[in-house]
Design an enzyme around this catalytic site. Structure first.
Site, PDB file in Angstrom:
ATOM      1  N   LYS A  12      39.256  25.425  39.054  1.00  0.00           N
ATOM      2  CA  LYS A  12      38.433  25.147  37.875  1.00  0.00           C
ATOM      3  C   LYS A  12      38.863  23.834  37.208  1.00  0.00           C
ATOM      4  O   LYS A  12      39.935  23.290  37.516  1.00  0.00           O
ATOM      5  CB  LYS A  12      38.547  26.315  36.897  1.00  0.00           C
ATOM      6  CG  LYS A  12      37.985  27.617  37.453  1.00  0.00           C
ATOM      7  CD  LYS A  12      38.134  28.738  36.445  1.00  0.00           C
ATOM      8  CE  LYS A  12      37.573  30.044  36.958  1.00  0.00           C
ATOM      9  NZ  LYS A  12      37.712  31.117  35.948  1.00  0.00           N
ATOM     10  N   TYR A  52      27.037  32.199  37.774  1.00  0.00           N
ATOM     11  CA  TYR A  52      27.426  33.201  36.769  1.00  0.00           C
ATOM     12  C   TYR A  52      26.253  34.044  36.282  1.00  0.00           C
ATOM     13  O   TYR A  52      26.297  34.592  35.189  1.00  0.00           O
ATOM     14  CB  TYR A  52      28.089  32.506  35.578  1.00  0.00           C
ATOM     15  CG  TYR A  52      29.450  31.931  35.900  1.00  0.00           C
ATOM     16  CD1 TYR A  52      30.516  32.758  36.234  1.00  0.00           C
ATOM     17  CD2 TYR A  52      29.669  30.558  35.882  1.00  0.00           C
ATOM     18  CE1 TYR A  52      31.764  32.232  36.541  1.00  0.00           C
ATOM     19  CE2 TYR A  52      30.916  30.022  36.179  1.00  0.00           C
ATOM     20  CZ  TYR A  52      31.961  30.873  36.502  1.00  0.00           C
ATOM     21  OH  TYR A  52      33.191  30.345  36.793  1.00  0.00           O
ATOM     22  N   PHE A  60      30.719  35.485  26.248  1.00  0.00           N
ATOM     23  CA  PHE A  60      31.545  34.421  26.840  1.00  0.00           C
ATOM     24  C   PHE A  60      30.750  33.499  27.760  1.00  0.00           C
ATOM     25  O   PHE A  60      31.291  32.506  28.252  1.00  0.00           O
ATOM     26  CB  PHE A  60      32.738  35.010  27.605  1.00  0.00           C
ATOM     27  CG  PHE A  60      32.358  35.890  28.762  1.00  0.00           C
ATOM     28  CD1 PHE A  60      32.079  35.345  30.008  1.00  0.00           C
ATOM     29  CD2 PHE A  60      32.275  37.270  28.607  1.00  0.00           C
ATOM     30  CE1 PHE A  60      31.726  36.149  31.087  1.00  0.00           C
ATOM     31  CE2 PHE A  60      31.920  38.083  29.677  1.00  0.00           C
ATOM     32  CZ  PHE A  60      31.643  37.520  30.912  1.00  0.00           C
ATOM     33  N   ARG A  88      42.456  37.074  45.946  1.00  0.00           N
ATOM     34  CA  ARG A  88      42.439  37.629  44.584  1.00  0.00           C
ATOM     35  C   ARG A  88      43.836  38.113  44.183  1.00  0.00           C
ATOM     36  O   ARG A  88      44.247  37.957  43.044  1.00  0.00           O
ATOM     37  CB  ARG A  88      41.378  38.704  44.462  1.00  0.00           C
ATOM     38  CG  ARG A  88      39.968  38.086  44.514  1.00  0.00           C
ATOM     39  CD  ARG A  88      38.861  39.084  44.416  1.00  0.00           C
ATOM     40  NE  ARG A  88      38.800  39.747  43.138  1.00  0.00           N
ATOM     41  CZ  ARG A  88      38.253  39.227  42.032  1.00  0.00           C
ATOM     42  NH1 ARG A  88      37.729  38.021  42.053  1.00  0.00           N
ATOM     43  NH2 ARG A  88      38.236  39.924  40.902  1.00  0.00           N
ATOM     44  N   THR A  94      43.024  38.165  35.804  1.00  0.00           N
ATOM     45  CA  THR A  94      42.239  37.164  35.071  1.00  0.00           C
ATOM     46  C   THR A  94      42.999  36.569  33.892  1.00  0.00           C
ATOM     47  O   THR A  94      42.905  35.376  33.629  1.00  0.00           O
ATOM     48  CB  THR A  94      40.926  37.811  34.570  1.00  0.00           C
ATOM     49  OG1 THR A  94      40.252  38.359  35.705  1.00  0.00           O
ATOM     50  CG2 THR A  94      40.028  36.805  33.919  1.00  0.00           C
ATOM     51  N   ASN A 119      41.716  29.858  33.383  1.00  0.00           N
ATOM     52  CA  ASN A 119      42.675  30.535  34.259  1.00  0.00           C
ATOM     53  C   ASN A 119      42.759  29.939  35.666  1.00  0.00           C
ATOM     54  O   ASN A 119      43.070  30.633  36.619  1.00  0.00           O
ATOM     55  CB  ASN A 119      42.395  32.036  34.297  1.00  0.00           C
ATOM     56  CG  ASN A 119      41.008  32.369  34.811  1.00  0.00           C
ATOM     57  OD1 ASN A 119      40.294  31.503  35.315  1.00  0.00           O
ATOM     58  ND2 ASN A 119      40.623  33.616  34.681  1.00  0.00           N
ATOM     59  N   HIS A 122      38.956  30.561  40.643  1.00  0.00           N
ATOM     60  CA  HIS A 122      37.992  31.643  40.850  1.00  0.00           C
ATOM     61  C   HIS A 122      38.067  32.013  42.321  1.00  0.00           C
ATOM     62  O   HIS A 122      38.214  31.143  43.178  1.00  0.00           O
ATOM     63  CB  HIS A 122      36.562  31.167  40.532  1.00  0.00           C
ATOM     64  CG  HIS A 122      35.508  32.053  41.120  1.00  0.00           C
ATOM     65  ND1 HIS A 122      35.068  33.189  40.491  1.00  0.00           N
ATOM     66  CD2 HIS A 122      34.827  31.988  42.304  1.00  0.00           C
ATOM     67  CE1 HIS A 122      34.157  33.781  41.249  1.00  0.00           C
ATOM     68  NE2 HIS A 122      33.994  33.064  42.362  1.00  0.00           N
ATOM     69  N   GLU A 133      27.950  33.000  46.797  1.00  0.00           N
ATOM     70  CA  GLU A 133      28.625  31.876  46.156  1.00  0.00           C
ATOM     71  C   GLU A 133      28.835  30.703  47.128  1.00  0.00           C
ATOM     72  O   GLU A 133      28.664  29.547  46.756  1.00  0.00           O
ATOM     73  CB  GLU A 133      29.950  32.333  45.558  1.00  0.00           C
ATOM     74  CG  GLU A 133      29.756  33.303  44.394  1.00  0.00           C
ATOM     75  CD  GLU A 133      31.053  33.926  43.905  1.00  0.00           C
ATOM     76  OE1 GLU A 133      32.120  33.667  44.489  1.00  0.00           O
ATOM     77  OE2 GLU A 133      30.989  34.687  42.908  1.00  0.00           O
TER      78      GLU A 133
END
Length: 138
Positions: A12, A52, A60, A88, A94, A119, A122, A133
């Protein structure tokens, strides 16, 4: 033996801005996963709205889209056996404050007191999400 999977990993804008892309890539490779494709992307609103879409209308959502547009993102197609669950786990939970030490978020992330959690990464959460995605980003 489990089938070879592919997943989307995003570094990110906070990870890119902090110069952590190389460290994140190092950790993915050290885990034994293959980097199949890498792109530096300045995501626009249309891409992020598609990515998203399940969060539209949540409090958010707008801060998240603004954050993801704030700078470049590194999109990575990663392959390996059980790579979706494996990445993950490597990423950590998260919330970087409670993410376990040894994970990307646990070692490199923290709460900055902002409207949306920055964070670092992703990772797709299922094979279906990964396929959707990856088609958006690649």
């Amino acid at each position: 033996m489990t089938a070879l999977e592919e997943t989307l990993v995003l570094v990110k804008p906070d990870g890119v801005a902090r110069g952590l892309t190389g460290e994140i890539l190092r950790r993915i490779e050290a885990k034994g996963y293959a980097l199949v494709d890498i792109r530096l992307v300045q995501a626009d609103r249309d891409l992020l709205a598609s990515h998203y879409e399940e969060h539209v209308g949540k409090p958010f959502y707008e801060p998240l889209v603004e954050f993801m547009q704030s700078g470049p993102t590194v999109a990575i197609r990663v392959a390996g056996h059980s790579v979706i669950a494996g990445f993950r786990s490597l990423a950590g939970t998260t919330d970087p404050t409670t993410a376990a030490p040894g994970t990307i978020r646990g070692d490199l992330g923290r709460d900055w007191g902002l409207k949306v959690q920055q964070n670092l990464v992703h990772g797709s959460d299922s094979a279906e999400s990964a396929a959707r995605e990856l088609a958006l980003w690649f």
